[in-house]
Design a protein around this motif. Structure first.
Motif, PDB file in Angstrom:
ATOM      1  N   GLN A  39       0.974  -1.109  -0.109  1.00 43.58           N
ATOM      2  CA  GLN A  39      -0.105   0.078   0.017  1.00 43.58           C
ATOM      3  C   GLN A  39       0.774   1.241   0.009  1.00 43.58           C
ATOM      4  OE1 GLN A  39      -0.303  -2.569   2.077  1.00 43.58           O
ATOM      5  NE2 GLN A  39      -2.589  -3.034   2.812  1.00 43.58           N
ATOM      6  N   LEU A  40       1.778   1.179   0.769  1.00 43.44           N
ATOM      7  CA  LEU A  40       2.813   2.399   0.777  1.00 43.44           C
ATOM      8  C   LEU A  40       3.486   2.468  -0.632  1.00 43.44           C
ATOM      9  CD1 LEU A  40       3.923   4.762   2.433  1.00 43.44           C
ATOM     10  CD2 LEU A  40       5.680   3.161   3.503  1.00 43.44           C
ATOM     11  N   ALA A  41       4.057   1.418  -1.040  1.00 44.95           N
ATOM     12  CA  ALA A  41       4.644   1.477  -2.291  1.00 44.95           C
ATOM     13  C   ALA A  41       3.652   2.067  -3.343  1.00 44.95           C
ATOM     14  CB  ALA A  41       4.969   0.027  -2.783  1.00 44.95           C
ATOM     15  N   ALA A  42       2.402   1.889  -3.443  1.00 46.06           N
ATOM     16  CA  ALA A  42       1.359   2.234  -4.342  1.00 46.06           C
ATOM     17  C   ALA A  42       1.476   3.812  -4.191  1.00 46.06           C
ATOM     18  CB  ALA A  42       0.111   1.675  -4.108  1.00 46.06           C
ATOM     19  N   ALA A  43       1.243   4.422  -2.911  1.00 44.68           N
ATOM     20  CA  ALA A  43       1.079   5.470  -2.609  1.00 44.68           C
ATOM     21  C   ALA A  43       2.349   6.416  -3.052  1.00 44.68           C
ATOM     22  CB  ALA A  43       0.922   5.741  -1.101  1.00 44.68           C
ATOM     23  N   VAL A  45       4.579   5.570  -5.538  1.00 48.07           N
ATOM     24  CA  VAL A  45       4.227   5.638  -7.142  1.00 48.07           C
ATOM     25  C   VAL A  45       3.521   6.806  -7.560  1.00 48.07           C
ATOM     26  CG1 VAL A  45       3.657   4.275  -9.216  1.00 48.07           C
ATOM     27  CG2 VAL A  45       5.362   3.194  -7.345  1.00 48.07           C
ATOM     28  N   ILE A  46       2.215   7.175  -6.834  1.00 44.14           N
ATOM     29  CA  ILE A  46       1.250   7.934  -7.198  1.00 44.14           C
ATOM     30  C   ILE A  46       1.823   9.426  -7.015  1.00 44.14           C
ATOM     31  CG2 ILE A  46      -0.906   8.878  -6.599  1.00 44.14           C
ATOM     32  CD1 ILE A  46      -1.803   5.780  -6.048  1.00 44.14           C
ATOM     33  N   LEU A  47       2.689   9.500  -5.755  1.00 43.16           N
ATOM     34  CA  LEU A  47       2.948  10.516  -5.474  1.00 43.16           C
ATOM     35  C   LEU A  47       4.205  11.247  -6.330  1.00 43.16           C
ATOM     36  CD1 LEU A  47       3.623  13.223  -3.474  1.00 43.16           C
ATOM     37  CD2 LEU A  47       5.273  11.602  -2.364  1.00 43.16           C
ATOM     38  N   ALA A  48       5.104  10.141  -6.589  1.00 42.75           N
ATOM     39  CA  ALA A  48       6.221  10.467  -7.827  1.00 42.75           C
ATOM     40  C   ALA A  48       5.455  11.223  -9.071  1.00 42.75           C
ATOM     41  CB  ALA A  48       7.081   9.127  -7.914  1.00 42.75           C
ATOM     42  N   ALA A  49       4.492  10.353  -9.657  1.00 44.15           N
ATOM     43  CA  ALA A  49       4.102  10.864 -10.770  1.00 44.15           C
ATOM     44  C   ALA A  49       3.542  12.312 -10.713  1.00 44.15           C
ATOM     45  CB  ALA A  49       3.133   9.781 -11.445  1.00 44.15           C
ATOM     46  N   ALA A  50       3.091  12.693  -9.751  1.00 43.64           N
ATOM     47  CA  ALA A  50       2.242  14.047  -9.525  1.00 43.64           C
ATOM     48  C   ALA A  50       3.406  15.015  -9.353  1.00 43.64           C
ATOM     49  CB  ALA A  50       1.444  13.940  -8.584  1.00 43.64           C
ATOM     50  N   VAL A  51       4.344  14.624  -8.403  1.00 43.59           N
ATOM     51  CA  VAL A  51       5.637  15.516  -7.952  1.00 43.59           C
ATOM     52  C   VAL A  51       6.325  15.998  -9.452  1.00 43.59           C
ATOM     53  CG1 VAL A  51       7.516  15.894  -6.660  1.00 43.59           C
ATOM     54  CG2 VAL A  51       5.519  14.938  -5.629  1.00 43.59           C
ATOM     55  N   ARG A  52       6.683  14.996 -10.252  1.00 40.22           N
ATOM     56  CA  ARG A  52       7.311  15.264 -11.381  1.00 40.22           C
ATOM     57  C   ARG A  52       6.947  16.225 -12.446  1.00 40.22           C
ATOM     58  NH1 ARG A  52       8.535   8.854 -11.443  1.00 40.22           N
ATOM     59  NH2 ARG A  52      10.523   8.890 -10.329  1.00 40.22           N
ATOM     60  N   ARG A  53       5.662  16.511 -12.235  1.00 42.03           N
ATOM     61  CA  ARG A  53       4.842  17.553 -13.061  1.00 42.03           C
ATOM     62  C   ARG A  53       4.881  18.946 -12.386  1.00 42.03           C
ATOM     63  NH1 ARG A  53       1.119  12.842 -13.546  1.00 42.03           N
ATOM     64  NH2 ARG A  53      -0.289  13.885 -11.910  1.00 42.03           N
ATOM     65  N   HIS A  87       5.447  22.937  -3.062  1.00 39.91           N
ATOM     66  CA  HIS A  87       5.244  21.437  -3.072  1.00 39.91           C
ATOM     67  C   HIS A  87       4.444  20.799  -1.883  1.00 39.91           C
ATOM     68  CE1 HIS A  87       6.359  17.221  -3.138  1.00 39.91           C
ATOM     69  NE2 HIS A  87       6.854  17.401  -1.980  1.00 39.91           N
ATOM     70  N   LEU A  88       4.850  21.366  -0.830  1.00 37.36           N
ATOM     71  CA  LEU A  88       4.234  20.852   0.415  1.00 37.36           C
ATOM     72  C   LEU A  88       2.580  21.382   0.412  1.00 37.36           C
ATOM     73  CD1 LEU A  88       6.910  21.452   3.061  1.00 37.36           C
ATOM     74  CD2 LEU A  88       6.146  19.465   1.969  1.00 37.36           C
ATOM     75  N   THR A  89       2.428  22.271  -0.160  1.00 30.97           N
ATOM     76  CA  THR A  89       0.904  22.778  -0.295  1.00 30.97           C
ATOM     77  C   THR A  89      -0.010  22.201  -1.462  1.00 30.97           C
ATOM     78  OG1 THR A  89       1.178  24.573  -1.664  1.00 30.97           O
ATOM     79  CG2 THR A  89       1.624  25.080   0.851  1.00 30.97           C
ATOM     80  N   THR A  90       0.349  21.348  -2.056  1.00 32.50           N
ATOM     81  CA  THR A  90      -0.276  20.575  -3.077  1.00 32.50           C
ATOM     82  C   THR A  90      -1.219  19.584  -2.681  1.00 32.50           C
ATOM     83  OG1 THR A  90       1.379  18.968  -3.540  1.00 32.50           O
ATOM     84  CG2 THR A  90       1.611  20.922  -4.787  1.00 32.50           C
ATOM     85  N   ALA A  91      -2.300  19.286  -3.458  1.00 34.06           N
ATOM     86  CA  ALA A  91      -3.160  18.301  -2.976  1.00 34.06           C
ATOM     87  C   ALA A  91      -2.729  17.098  -2.946  1.00 34.06           C
ATOM     88  CB  ALA A  91      -4.458  18.257  -4.019  1.00 34.06           C
ATOM     89  N   HIS A  92      -1.687  16.681  -3.970  1.00 36.76           N
ATOM     90  CA  HIS A  92      -1.062  15.258  -4.079  1.00 36.76           C
ATOM     91  C   HIS A  92      -0.107  15.095  -2.712  1.00 36.76           C
ATOM     92  CE1 HIS A  92       1.284  17.727  -6.878  1.00 36.76           C
ATOM     93  NE2 HIS A  92       2.292  17.306  -6.171  1.00 36.76           N
ATOM     94  N   VAL A  93       0.310  15.893  -2.198  1.00 43.05           N
ATOM     95  CA  VAL A  93       1.206  15.846  -1.155  1.00 43.05           C
ATOM     96  C   VAL A  93       0.420  15.726   0.284  1.00 43.05           C
ATOM     97  CG1 VAL A  93       2.752  16.905   0.677  1.00 43.05           C
ATOM     98  CG2 VAL A  93       3.227  17.084  -1.865  1.00 43.05           C
ATOM     99  N   ALA A  94      -0.878  16.458   0.341  1.00 43.69           N
ATOM    100  CA  ALA A  94      -1.959  16.190   1.330  1.00 43.69           C
ATOM    101  C   ALA A  94      -2.388  14.895   1.282  1.00 43.69           C
ATOM    102  CB  ALA A  94      -2.945  17.104   1.020  1.00 43.69           C
ATOM    103  N   HIS A  95      -2.768  14.270   0.076  1.00 39.85           N
ATOM    104  CA  HIS A  95      -3.099  12.869  -0.059  1.00 39.85           C
ATOM    105  C   HIS A  95      -2.043  11.798   0.484  1.00 39.85           C
ATOM    106  CE1 HIS A  95      -5.171   9.226  -1.656  1.00 39.85           C
ATOM    107  NE2 HIS A  95      -4.219   9.019  -2.114  1.00 39.85           N
ATOM    108  N   PHE A  96      -0.693  12.113  -0.040  1.00 38.24           N
ATOM    109  CA  PHE A  96       0.241  11.244   0.479  1.00 38.24           C
ATOM    110  C   PHE A  96       0.463  11.028   1.856  1.00 38.24           C
ATOM    111  CE2 PHE A  96       4.865  10.357   0.940  1.00 38.24           C
ATOM    112  CZ  PHE A  96       5.058   9.127   0.830  1.00 38.24           C
ATOM    113  N   PHE A  97       0.251  12.469   2.627  1.00 37.28           N
ATOM    114  CA  PHE A  97       0.312  12.511   4.264  1.00 37.28           C
ATOM    115  C   PHE A  97      -0.645  11.656   4.703  1.00 37.28           C
ATOM    116  CE2 PHE A  97       2.612  16.873   4.402  1.00 37.28           C
ATOM    117  CZ  PHE A  97       3.807  16.288   3.972  1.00 37.28           C
TER     118      PHE A  97
END
Length: 123
Positions: A39-43, A45-53, A87-97
Motif C-alpha cells: 500500500q505504501l509502495a503504491a502511494a 508511485v502515485i506521489l512521484a508521478a504527480a510531483v514530477r509534473r 510542493h508541500l501545499t499541493t493536493a497530492h502531498v496532502a493525499h500522500f500524508f
C-alpha cells in the motif's frame, strides 16, 4: 522556520530560512508498517508521478531497499526553497500524508535537507 499551512503537522517538515540559495536537494526515508508495504509502495508511485509534473521539481526519484522492501527512499530536488514550500501545499502531498498516516511509521524527521558539496573544480 516555517511550516506550510493546510498540511498535516505530523509529516510536514519545518523549513529553515537559513538554507542556502539555489536548488533544494533532500532525501526522505519512509518506513512501512509491517504488512502495509505494498500500500505504501503504491502511494509512493502515485506521489512521484504527480510531483514530477510540478514546475519547481528538478528531480524526484524513488527507491525501495532490496534487503528491506518496507523501506523507501525518496530523493528530491526542487528549484529552490520556495518551490519546496509550494510542493508541500499541493493536493497530492496532502493525499500522500493521509497514506503515510495509514501505512507508515514515518514523521517529519524522515526528511533530511541536504547541502551539496563543491566539486574539486570549485574548490
Amino acid at each position: 522556520m516555517s511550516t506550510p499551512t493546510g498540511t498535516d503537522p505530523r509529516f510536514t517538515p519545518e523549513i529553515g530560512d537559513d538554507l542556502p540559495p539555489g536548488e533544494r536537494p533532500m532525501i526522505a526515508v519512509v518506513r512501512a508498517i509491517p504488512g502495509h508495504e505494498e500500500q505504501l509502495a503504491a502511494a509512493v508511485v502515485i506521489l512521484a508521478a504527480a510531483v514530477r509534473r510540478e514546475p519547481g521539481c528538478v528531480e524526484f526519484r524513488t527507491f525501495r531497499e532490496a534487503a528491506n522492501p518496507g523501506v523507501f527512499h525518496l530523493y528530491e530536488i526542487y528549484t529552490g526553497t520556495e518551490a519546496f514550500r509550494t510542493h508541500l501545499t499541493t493536493a497530492h502531498v496532502a493525499h500522500f500524508f493521509t497514506e503515510l498516516a495509514r501505512h507508515s511509521t514515518t514523521d517529519a524527521k524522515s526528511l533530511v535537507q541536504l547541502v551539496e558539496l563543491p566539486t574539486a573544480e570549485e574548490h
